[in-house]
Design an enzyme around this catalytic site. Structure first.
Site, PDB file in Angstrom:
ATOM      1  N   THR A   1       0.827  -1.206   0.000  1.00  0.00           N
ATOM      2  CA  THR A   1       0.000   0.000   0.000  1.00  0.00           C
ATOM      3  C   THR A   1       0.862   1.257   0.000  1.00  0.00           C
ATOM      4  O   THR A   1       2.012   1.219   0.468  1.00  0.00           O
ATOM      5  CB  THR A   1      -0.890  -0.023   1.270  1.00  0.00           C
ATOM      6  N   ASP A   2       0.269   2.360  -0.451  1.00  0.00           N
ATOM      7  CA  ASP A   2       0.984   3.641  -0.363  1.00  0.00           C
ATOM      8  C   ASP A   2       1.011   4.163   1.077  1.00  0.00           C
ATOM      9  O   ASP A   2       1.736   5.116   1.382  1.00  0.00           O
ATOM     10  CB  ASP A   2       0.353   4.693  -1.296  1.00  0.00           C
TER      11      ASP A   2
END
Ligand code: NAD
Ligand code: TYD
Length: 349
Positions: free
Chosen positions: A132-133
């Site tokens: 994920t970012d």
């Protein structure tokens, strides 16, 4: 079957779209979907492909190292695409331990199993870690996350994902395991579990329930249609370079409040309700602790190196998503009965 690809978390939201993409696009691959079927895993998500000859489901928990090793010994995957995770930030705030167990220990168990069966013969092998970012922490009003942005996770969820990313890279550096990573922004689309903002609001609009907006609603996320994420995973799995990370984004930033208003507008239209009906349900509630202000992805690397770009606009993707939920209300009823009720009461009351 010329290759076996083991996909973990394939019964979840994103995983089910990845499994479908691979089963349909690569009939010569055997696709093994390994999933523990937690509250977020649902085999209903895969009804349309469950009888395909190149698809197999295995119920297994990635925290169970012995069982995972047995599954790897039995299926001898050439590739692993790892999506199984505890994925919801609010649940991680309520109970971080489950996130450490699945996201950190579970990932290490998979890395060990891959290492064990591949020995040191890595020809044609690949471990793709889906992340994920949120590992990058938060942005201010400007700027974008690149692959060089330093990790700075704030929630127990993002801390566990950051840790798993570090383990994946450590196995490449220490043992030479061939790995790739993707760090993606917020996904939305069919089969999204209604604990996350968009499907939660769709469900609540259908039931005339309040739409809970944390804090002032000015928190910003970049949203990507889930099928575009599945296509990006396919691209990086097949064409990404070993040891590399690729940021995946939608070029589509929204403040939460504006996003929910747009959703309300489309829902009113589709339900034939007077304009403004759904927005009346918007309710500002207590903020999430440690709430990251803004996530936004610079997807130049995957765009320039692998030619990736999203295939649908947000308006199209959101419309497809709402239509899916309107035609699958039984799915929504099933996943919101039982455990969901007590989660919801605890989180929002
Ligand atoms: P999800 O919560 O919808 O699904 C997770 C799946 O993992 C479920 O099928 C669940 O049964 C399975 N699972 C959970 N614990 C397990 C365990 N111990 N053993 C085996 N299976 C287990 O999650 P999602 O939104 O589909 O996310 C998938 C992956 O993508 C996660 O790794 C997440 O961190 C990452 N990601 C998600 C988003 C997003 O917006 N949802 C964005 C970027 C990255
Ligand atoms: P969410 O869908 O939980 O994804 P993430 O936390 O991984 O970004 O939340 C998206 C944004 O919406 C985030 O800023 C938190 C906010 N939010 C609300 O305002 N109300 C809600 O009920 C939920 C679940 C999220």
């Amino acid at each position: 079957m010329n290759k076996t690809i083991l996909i973990t978390g394939g019964a979840g939201f994103i995983g089910s779209h990845v499994v479908r993409e691979f089963v349909n696009k690569y009939p010569a691959y055997r696709i093994v979907n390994l999933d523990a079927l937690t509250y977020a895993g649902n085999l209903e998500n895969l009804k349309d492909i469950e009888d395909k000859p190149n698809y197999t489901f295995v119920k297994a928990d990635i925290t169970d190292a012995k069982h995972i090793m047995e599954v790897f010994q039995e299926y001898k995957p050439d590739g692993v695409i790892h999506l199984a995770a505890e994925s919801h930030v609010d649940r991680s705030i309520a109970d971080p331990s489950a996130f450490v167990m699945t996201n950190v220990i579970g990932t290490v168990n998979l890395l060990n199993a891959a290492r064990e069966i591949w020995k040191n013969d890595f020809e044609g092998k690949r471990f793709h870690h889906v992340s994920t970012d949120e590992v990058y922490g938060t942005l201010g009003e400007t700027g974008l996350f690149t692959e060089e942005t330093a990790y700075d996770p704030h929630s127990p969820y993002s801390a566990s994902k950051a840790s798993s990313d570090h383990f994946v890279r450590a196995y490449q550096d220490t043992y030479g395991l061939p790995v790739v990573l993707t760090n993606c922004s917020n996904n939305y689309g069919p089969n999204h579990f209604p604990e996350k903002l968009i499907p939660l609001c769709i469900h609540n609009i259908l039931n005339n329930k309040p739409l809970p907006i944390y804090g002032d609603g000015k928190f910003t996320r970049d949203w990507l249609f889930v099928i575009d994420h599945a296509k990006a995973i396919d691209l990086v799995f097949h064409q990404g370079k070993n040891g590399q990370s690729y940021n995946v984004g939608g070029f589509n930033e929204w403040q939460n409040i504006d996003l929910v208003k747009e959703l309300c507008k489309q829902m009113d239209e589709k339900l034939g309700r007077p304009e403004g009906t759904a927005t009346q349900l918007i309710t500002f509630v207590k903020d999430r602790p440690g709430h990251d202000l803004r996530y936004a992805i610079d997807a130049t690397k995957i765009n320039q190196e692998l030619g990736y770009k999203p295939s649908v606009t947000f308006e199209q993707g959101l419309s497809i998503t709402i239509d899916w939920f309107l035609s699958n209300q039984e799915w929504l009823d099933n996943v919101t009965s039982g455990e969901y009720q007590s989660y919801y009461a605890k989180q929002y009351n």
